[in-house]
Design a protein around this motif. Structure first.
Motif, PDB file in Angstrom:
ATOM      1  N   HIS A 110       0.845  -1.200   0.000  1.00 24.25           N
ATOM      2  CA  HIS A 110       0.000   0.000   0.000  1.00 24.25           C
ATOM      3  C   HIS A 110       0.878   1.247   0.000  1.00 24.25           C
ATOM      4  O   HIS A 110       1.794   1.374   0.811  1.00 24.25           O
ATOM      5  N   GLU A 111       0.602   2.158  -0.929  1.00 25.50           N
ATOM      6  CA  GLU A 111       1.365   3.403  -1.036  1.00 25.50           C
ATOM      7  C   GLU A 111       0.586   4.524  -0.360  1.00 25.50           C
ATOM      8  O   GLU A 111      -0.568   4.779  -0.702  1.00 25.50           O
ATOM      9  N   PHE A 112       1.228   5.200   0.577  1.00 26.03           N
ATOM     10  CA  PHE A 112       0.555   6.224   1.371  1.00 26.03           C
ATOM     11  C   PHE A 112       0.547   7.589   0.695  1.00 26.03           C
ATOM     12  O   PHE A 112      -0.505   8.169   0.445  1.00 26.03           O
ATOM     13  N   CYS A 113       1.727   8.132   0.445  1.00 18.47           N
ATOM     14  CA  CYS A 113       1.819   9.529   0.038  1.00 18.47           C
ATOM     15  C   CYS A 113       3.241   9.811  -0.429  1.00 18.47           C
ATOM     16  O   CYS A 113       4.134   8.976  -0.253  1.00 18.47           O
ATOM     17  N   PRO A 114       3.485  10.989  -1.020  1.00 19.73           N
ATOM     18  CA  PRO A 114       4.866  11.378  -1.312  1.00 19.73           C
ATOM     19  C   PRO A 114       5.709  11.393  -0.037  1.00 19.73           C
ATOM     20  O   PRO A 114       5.191  11.614   1.066  1.00 19.73           O
TER      21      PRO A 114
END
Length: 224
Positions: A110-114
Protein backbone atom coordinates in the motif's frame (compact mmCIF):
# COMPACT_ATOMS: atom_id res chain seq x y z
CA UNK A 1 58.81 -19.23 32.08
CA UNK A 2 55.58 -20.16 33.82
CA UNK A 3 52.56 -21.56 32.00
CA UNK A 4 50.74 -18.28 32.56
CA UNK A 5 53.62 -16.36 31.02
CA UNK A 6 53.83 -18.66 28.01
CA UNK A 7 50.14 -18.46 27.34
CA UNK A 8 49.73 -14.75 28.03
CA UNK A 9 47.58 -13.15 30.67
CA UNK A 10 44.60 -15.30 29.75
CA UNK A 11 46.54 -18.57 29.95
CA UNK A 12 45.94 -19.40 26.26
CA UNK A 13 48.81 -21.00 24.37
CA UNK A 14 50.20 -19.33 21.26
CA UNK A 15 48.27 -20.43 18.18
CA UNK A 16 45.19 -21.28 20.23
CA UNK A 17 42.32 -18.88 19.54
CA UNK A 18 39.46 -18.29 21.91
CA UNK A 19 35.89 -18.72 20.72
CA UNK A 20 35.52 -14.92 20.54
CA UNK A 21 38.67 -14.61 18.42
CA UNK A 22 37.39 -17.25 16.00
CA UNK A 23 34.05 -15.51 15.68
CA UNK A 24 35.76 -12.18 15.07
CA UNK A 25 38.04 -13.67 12.42
CA UNK A 26 35.13 -15.31 10.64
CA UNK A 27 33.52 -11.92 10.27
CA UNK A 28 36.42 -10.13 8.60
CA UNK A 29 36.56 -9.07 4.98
CA UNK A 30 39.50 -9.45 2.61
CA UNK A 31 41.12 -6.26 3.88
CA UNK A 32 41.08 -7.50 7.46
CA UNK A 33 38.18 -5.26 8.51
CA UNK A 34 35.53 -6.85 10.66
CA UNK A 35 32.09 -7.14 9.12
CA UNK A 36 28.63 -8.35 10.04
CA UNK A 37 27.50 -11.29 7.94
CA UNK A 38 24.15 -11.51 6.16
CA UNK A 39 22.65 -14.01 8.58
CA UNK A 40 23.46 -11.77 11.53
CA UNK A 41 21.87 -8.77 9.83
CA UNK A 42 18.72 -10.76 9.08
CA UNK A 43 18.51 -11.73 12.75
CA UNK A 44 19.07 -8.10 13.78
CA UNK A 45 16.13 -7.06 11.59
CA UNK A 46 13.92 -9.77 13.09
CA UNK A 47 15.08 -9.13 16.66
CA UNK A 48 16.25 -12.73 17.04
CA UNK A 49 20.03 -12.29 17.29
CA UNK A 50 21.16 -13.76 20.64
CA UNK A 51 22.47 -11.20 23.09
CA UNK A 52 25.77 -13.06 23.45
CA UNK A 53 26.37 -12.85 19.70
CA UNK A 54 25.31 -9.21 19.58
CA UNK A 55 27.58 -8.33 22.50
CA UNK A 56 30.64 -10.32 21.47
CA UNK A 57 30.58 -10.16 17.69
CA UNK A 58 28.57 -7.16 16.50
CA UNK A 59 28.73 -4.32 19.01
CA UNK A 60 32.54 -4.27 19.48
CA UNK A 61 33.14 -3.81 15.74
CA UNK A 62 32.75 -0.63 13.71
CA UNK A 63 29.96 -0.81 11.16
CA UNK A 64 31.32 -2.15 7.92
CA UNK A 65 30.57 -0.05 4.81
CA UNK A 66 28.25 -2.67 3.33
CA UNK A 67 26.01 -3.23 6.35
CA UNK A 68 23.32 -0.79 5.21
CA UNK A 69 23.34 -2.14 1.64
CA UNK A 70 23.03 -5.69 2.95
CA UNK A 71 20.15 -4.60 5.17
CA UNK A 72 18.43 -2.92 2.23
CA UNK A 73 18.88 -6.00 0.04
CA UNK A 74 17.35 -8.27 2.70
CA UNK A 75 14.36 -5.95 3.12
CA UNK A 76 13.80 -5.80 -0.65
CA UNK A 77 13.82 -9.60 -0.87
CA UNK A 78 11.01 -9.76 1.70
CA UNK A 79 8.47 -7.63 -0.18
CA UNK A 80 6.41 -8.43 -3.28
CA UNK A 81 6.99 -5.17 -5.16
CA UNK A 82 9.91 -3.97 -7.27
CA UNK A 83 10.52 -0.32 -6.31
CA UNK A 84 13.90 0.20 -4.61
CA UNK A 85 13.78 0.73 -0.86
CA UNK A 86 15.72 3.90 -0.05
CA UNK A 87 15.39 3.94 3.75
CA UNK A 88 13.18 2.14 6.28
CA UNK A 89 10.96 4.37 8.43
CA UNK A 90 9.99 1.61 10.86
CA UNK A 91 9.51 -2.16 10.81
CA UNK A 92 6.83 -2.03 8.11
CA UNK A 93 7.15 1.36 6.36
CA UNK A 94 9.72 2.42 3.79
CA UNK A 95 10.59 5.36 1.60
CA UNK A 96 10.82 3.94 -1.93
CA UNK A 97 11.71 5.28 -5.35
CA UNK A 98 8.79 5.19 -7.79
CA UNK A 99 8.20 6.45 -11.33
CA UNK A 100 6.28 9.34 -9.81
CA UNK A 101 8.94 10.22 -7.24
CA UNK A 102 9.73 9.12 -3.72
CA UNK A 103 6.84 7.73 -1.71
CA UNK A 104 6.03 6.10 1.63
CA UNK A 105 5.03 2.48 1.19
CA UNK A 106 3.97 -0.32 3.52
CA UNK A 107 5.51 -3.77 3.25
CA UNK A 108 2.12 -5.03 1.99
CA UNK A 109 2.42 -2.74 -1.05
CA UNK A 110 0.00 0.00 0.00
CA UNK A 111 1.37 3.40 -1.04
CA UNK A 112 0.55 6.22 1.37
CA UNK A 113 1.82 9.53 0.04
CA UNK A 114 4.87 11.38 -1.31
CA UNK A 115 7.88 11.00 0.96
CA UNK A 116 7.81 14.65 2.05
CA UNK A 117 4.25 14.38 3.37
CA UNK A 118 3.02 12.95 6.68
CA UNK A 119 1.96 9.35 6.05
CA UNK A 120 -0.26 9.38 9.15
CA UNK A 121 -2.68 11.71 7.37
CA UNK A 122 -3.33 8.85 4.91
CA UNK A 123 -3.53 6.09 7.53
CA UNK A 124 -6.41 4.57 9.49
CA UNK A 125 -6.45 5.58 13.15
CA UNK A 126 -8.13 4.34 16.30
CA UNK A 127 -8.28 6.84 19.16
CA UNK A 128 -8.64 5.58 22.73
CA UNK A 129 -9.78 8.31 25.11
CA UNK A 130 -11.80 7.03 28.06
CA UNK A 131 -10.47 4.95 30.93
CA UNK A 132 -12.21 1.78 29.74
CA UNK A 133 -10.59 1.92 26.29
CA UNK A 134 -7.18 2.82 27.68
CA UNK A 135 -7.59 0.08 30.29
CA UNK A 136 -7.62 -2.50 27.50
CA UNK A 137 -3.95 -1.63 26.94
CA UNK A 138 -2.58 -0.54 30.31
CA UNK A 139 -2.83 -2.55 33.56
CA UNK A 140 -4.97 -1.06 36.30
CA UNK A 141 -3.29 1.88 37.96
CA UNK A 142 -0.84 2.40 35.09
CA UNK A 143 -3.11 4.13 32.58
CA UNK A 144 -4.22 7.71 32.38
CA UNK A 145 -5.01 9.94 35.31
CA UNK A 146 -8.73 10.67 35.45
CA UNK A 147 -7.92 14.39 35.46
CA UNK A 148 -6.05 14.17 32.15
CA UNK A 149 -7.50 14.78 28.72
CA UNK A 150 -5.54 12.03 27.04
CA UNK A 151 -5.55 10.18 23.71
CA UNK A 152 -3.90 6.97 22.64
CA UNK A 153 -3.73 7.09 18.83
CA UNK A 154 -3.12 3.79 17.06
CA UNK A 155 -2.14 4.10 13.40
CA UNK A 156 -2.93 1.32 10.91
CA UNK A 157 -2.22 0.59 7.26
CA UNK A 158 -5.40 0.84 5.15
CA UNK A 159 -4.13 -2.01 2.98
CA UNK A 160 -3.22 -4.74 5.47
CA UNK A 161 -4.36 -3.17 8.79
CA UNK A 162 -0.95 -3.73 10.36
CA UNK A 163 -0.33 -1.41 13.29
CA UNK A 164 2.36 1.05 12.24
CA UNK A 165 2.73 3.42 15.18
CA UNK A 166 1.18 4.58 18.46
CA UNK A 167 1.08 8.11 19.87
CA UNK A 168 0.25 8.86 23.51
CA UNK A 169 -0.62 12.56 23.49
CA UNK A 170 -2.90 15.17 25.06
CA UNK A 171 -6.24 15.56 23.30
CA UNK A 172 -6.01 18.08 20.49
CA UNK A 173 -2.28 17.55 19.98
CA UNK A 174 -1.35 17.92 16.28
CA UNK A 175 -0.44 14.93 14.15
CA UNK A 176 3.27 15.53 13.70
CA UNK A 177 5.50 14.39 10.85
CA UNK A 178 7.95 12.74 13.20
CA UNK A 179 10.70 11.56 10.87
CA UNK A 180 11.83 13.28 7.66
CA UNK A 181 15.12 11.69 6.54
CA UNK A 182 17.43 13.66 4.25
CA UNK A 183 17.92 10.74 1.89
CA UNK A 184 20.30 12.40 -0.57
CA UNK A 185 22.53 13.74 2.21
CA UNK A 186 22.66 10.27 3.76
CA UNK A 187 23.62 8.49 0.56
CA UNK A 188 26.01 11.10 -0.81
CA UNK A 189 27.53 12.25 2.48
CA UNK A 190 27.71 8.95 4.35
CA UNK A 191 27.69 6.23 1.70
CA UNK A 192 29.53 8.23 -0.95
CA UNK A 193 27.14 7.54 -3.81
CA UNK A 194 23.76 8.69 -5.13
CA UNK A 195 20.56 7.10 -3.83
CA UNK A 196 19.37 4.13 -5.94
CA UNK A 197 16.56 6.10 -7.58
CA UNK A 198 19.02 8.87 -8.52
CA UNK A 199 21.50 6.36 -9.96
CA UNK A 200 18.86 5.09 -12.36
CA UNK A 201 17.72 8.57 -13.40
CA UNK A 202 21.04 10.31 -14.09
CA UNK A 203 24.42 9.04 -15.25
CA UNK A 204 27.41 11.19 -14.43
CA UNK A 205 30.84 11.40 -16.01
CA UNK A 206 33.46 13.32 -14.09
CA UNK A 207 30.77 15.38 -12.39
CA UNK A 208 29.03 16.26 -15.69
CA UNK A 209 25.35 15.49 -16.17
CA UNK A 210 25.58 13.24 -19.23
CA UNK A 211 21.83 12.89 -19.60
CA UNK A 212 21.33 16.66 -19.69
CA UNK A 213 24.17 17.13 -22.18
CA UNK A 214 22.68 14.49 -24.49
CA UNK A 215 19.32 16.25 -24.33
CA UNK A 216 20.91 19.61 -25.15
CA UNK A 217 22.83 18.08 -28.09
CA UNK A 218 19.66 16.54 -29.51
CA UNK A 219 17.80 19.84 -29.17
CA UNK A 220 20.61 21.69 -30.99
CA UNK A 221 20.74 19.18 -33.83
CA UNK A 222 16.97 19.27 -34.19
CA UNK A 223 17.03 23.05 -34.56
CA UNK A 224 19.51 22.96 -37.47
Amino acid sequence: MSDAGAGGAGGVDEGEASEGDATHAAGTDGAGRSGTDREQIAKLIDGTLPWSELRNDVLPDPKDPQRFETTRAILEERVDWDEPILVPLNEKLYVVGTDGGRAVKCECGHEFCPADENWKESARVRVREDEEEVGEIYPEGMGQNSDWTFQLREWFCPGCFAQLDVDAVPAGYPVLHAFEPDIDAFYEGWLGRPAPDREEAVETDGGRDVESEVDRTEDTEGAR
